[in-house]
Write a protein that holds these residues in place. Sequence first.
Motif, PDB file in Angstrom:
ATOM      1  N   SER A  14     -14.741  -3.110   2.291  1.00 25.21           N
ATOM      2  CA  SER A  14     -14.428  -2.102   1.272  1.00 25.21           C
ATOM      3  C   SER A  14     -13.619  -2.629   0.092  1.00 25.21           C
ATOM      4  N   GLY A  15     -13.465  -3.929  -0.036  1.00 27.35           N
ATOM      5  CA  GLY A  15     -12.688  -4.476  -1.159  1.00 27.35           C
ATOM      6  C   GLY A  15     -12.233  -5.892  -0.886  1.00 27.35           C
ATOM      7  N   TRP A  16     -10.905  -6.111  -1.026  1.00 24.96           N
ATOM      8  CA  TRP A  16     -10.339  -7.447  -0.885  1.00 24.96           C
ATOM      9  C   TRP A  16      -9.104  -7.437   0.002  1.00 24.96           C
ATOM     10  N   GLY A  17      -8.821  -8.570   0.595  1.00 25.97           N
ATOM     11  CA  GLY A  17      -7.615  -8.796   1.369  1.00 25.97           C
ATOM     12  C   GLY A  17      -7.155 -10.223   1.123  1.00 25.97           C
ATOM     13  N   ILE A  74      -4.143  -2.555   2.132  1.00 29.63           N
ATOM     14  CA  ILE A  74      -2.924  -2.500   1.325  1.00 29.63           C
ATOM     15  C   ILE A  74      -1.789  -2.033   2.236  1.00 29.63           C
ATOM     16  N   PRO A  75      -0.713  -2.813   2.336  1.00 29.13           N
ATOM     17  CA  PRO A  75       0.400  -2.392   3.195  1.00 29.13           C
ATOM     18  C   PRO A  75       1.190  -1.248   2.565  1.00 29.13           C
ATOM     19  N   VAL A  76       1.917  -0.517   3.360  1.00 26.73           N
ATOM     20  CA  VAL A  76       2.889   0.500   2.957  1.00 26.73           C
ATOM     21  C   VAL A  76       2.273   1.856   2.574  1.00 26.73           C
ATOM     22  N   ILE A  77       1.048   1.884   2.126  1.00 25.44           N
ATOM     23  CA  ILE A  77       0.491   3.177   1.725  1.00 25.44           C
ATOM     24  C   ILE A  77      -0.060   3.902   2.954  1.00 25.44           C
ATOM     25  N   SER A  78      -0.165   5.213   2.852  1.00 25.85           N
ATOM     26  CA  SER A  78      -0.579   6.008   4.013  1.00 25.85           C
ATOM     27  C   SER A  78      -2.066   5.883   4.318  1.00 25.85           C
ATOM     28  N   GLU A  79      -2.860   5.525   3.342  1.00 22.45           N
ATOM     29  CA  GLU A  79      -4.302   5.376   3.539  1.00 22.45           C
ATOM     30  C   GLU A  79      -4.635   3.967   4.051  1.00 22.45           C
TER      31      GLU A  79
END
Length: 113
Positions: A48-51, A67-72
Motif C-alpha cells: 500500500s505504499g512505502w516503508g 507509519i508509526p504513532v498514528i492510529s491508522e
Amino acid sequence: MMMIINPKNLKFFRRFFWKNLLFIVFFLQLTACTQKKTLHAESIKTASGWGYTISYQDKIIIKQTIIPVISETKSFRSEDDALKVAGLVVKKLNQNRSPSVTKNDLILLKIKM
C-alpha cells in the motif's frame, strides 16, 4: 667466506625489530577499534505504499512498513517520506537515543498522513 656477526649489531636489529613490531601491532589494533560500523537506511515498497529498513553490518535491525504513532495502519505515501523518517531514526541511534518516532517528529518532517 665466513661471515662474522657482531653481537652489538645483532642487539641493535633485535631492538629495532621489536620496537617497530610493537608499533605495527598497536597501529593495527587502533585502526580496528576505530572503524565505525555504520547504520544503513533503505526504502522498501509495500503493498500500500512505502516503508523502510535499517541495517547494521548487513543485518536488518528495524523494519518499518507502516507509519508509526498514528492510529491508522497505513504505509508511507512516498519513498521520500519513508527515507526522511528512516534518516531521523538513524540519527537518533547514532546519538545513542531511543529510535522511537513521535507525532511531532512526523509533523516537523512534513510527512503526509
